[in-house]
Write a protein that holds these residues in place. Structure first.
Motif, short mmCIF file in Angstrom:
data_model
loop_
_atom_site.label_atom_id
_atom_site.label_comp_id
_atom_site.label_asym_id
_atom_site.label_seq_id
_atom_site.Cartn_x
_atom_site.Cartn_y
_atom_site.Cartn_z
N SER A 1 0.82 -1.21 0.00
CA SER A 1 0.00 0.00 0.00
C SER A 1 0.86 1.26 0.00
CB SER A 1 -0.95 0.00 1.21
OG SER A 1 -0.22 -0.01 2.43
N LEU A 2 1.98 1.23 0.74
CA LEU A 2 2.85 2.40 0.77
C LEU A 2 3.53 2.63 -0.58
CD1 LEU A 2 4.54 2.18 4.28
CD2 LEU A 2 2.92 3.91 3.48
N ALA A 3 3.92 1.54 -1.24
CA ALA A 3 4.55 1.67 -2.55
C ALA A 3 3.59 2.32 -3.55
CB ALA A 3 5.01 0.31 -3.06
N ALA A 4 2.32 1.96 -3.45
CA ALA A 4 1.32 2.55 -4.35
C ALA A 4 1.10 4.02 -4.04
CB ALA A 4 0.01 1.78 -4.24
N ARG A 5 1.14 4.38 -2.76
CA ARG A 5 0.83 5.75 -2.36
C ARG A 5 2.03 6.68 -2.47
NH1 ARG A 5 0.79 8.20 2.76
NH2 ARG A 5 1.04 6.20 3.82
N LEU A 6 3.23 6.18 -2.12
CA LEU A 6 4.41 7.04 -2.05
C LEU A 6 5.24 7.04 -3.33
CD1 LEU A 6 5.56 6.07 1.56
CD2 LEU A 6 4.29 8.11 0.86
#
Length: 208
Positions: free
Chosen positions: A41-46
């Motif tokens: 999820s962080l890879a998608a957001r950041l």
């Protein structure tokens, strides 16, 4: 600036990596995750340039997280950083699409170099792991790579130099072309040979 996401279930490891990276003028840590699900999820957001990925984590492990991250954002570079350098961890990570594989006992300078090389499109490996890959490839090689239709003369030159273990910058210097052009040829070669990463491409070039 290289945007880095750190993924490891050990807080002390992440803290050490953050301190190491943030002391560099060209590296920015944009986030941390202690499990594979949060990493996805962080890879998608950041949208990091490089994900430094541990493999053994509770819940979603690093191999599954790598596969999911690259399925969503194929341009992300996932650099494995693990205690376990055995084949049971190495090959699944490469199959999932990891661009490099470093051991946690690597010197700090090697880790920073690995992050920079990963961001630049290269494939950094700990010497121990790389030696084993080359040894296996040399003993398994058939002598010539499988034939592939549609390769240009330049692509064949790049493929031969990848098989020799040259970096993008070294290939560019050898062929008197730009690094960006080398990256374009490598992307084309991966597509034409069905190789998911640079290591598979090098093994293909060796006829393995």
């Amino acid at each position: 600036m290289i945007r880095v996401l750190l993924v490891d279930d050990q807080h002390l490891i992440r803290a050490g990596l953050r301190m190491l990276c943030e002391a560099q003028p060209d590296i920015e840590v944009v986030g941390e995750a202690d499990n594979g699900r949060d990493a996805i999820s962080l890879a998608a957001r950041l949208v990091p340039d490089v994900v430094v990925m541990d493999l053994r984590m509770p819940g979603v492990d690093g191999i599954s997280a790598t596969s999911r991250i690259l399925a969503d954002r194929p341009g992300t570079r996932v650099l494995v950083l693990t205690t376990f350098g055995d084949d049971d961890h190495l090959y699944p990570a490469l199959t999932a699409g990891a661009c490099g594989f470093l051991l946690k006992d690597a010197p700090p300078a090697d880790l920073l170099d690995g992050v920079r090389r990963a961001a630049a499109g290269d494939s950094p490996f700990s010497q121990e792991v790389l030696s084993r890959l080359v040894h296996r490839a040399m003993h398994a090689r058939t002598g010539t790579p499988p034939p592939v239709d549609g390769l240009t003369t330049r692509e064949r030159q790049v493929l031969d130099l990848i098989a020799e273990g040259l970096s993008n910058a070294e290939i560019a210097e050898r062929l008197h072309i730009g690094v960006t052009t080398v990256k374009t040829h490598i992307t084309s070669l991966m597509s034409k040979t069905g190789s998911p990463n640079r290591v598979r491409l090098a093994l293909f070039a060796r006829g393995v």
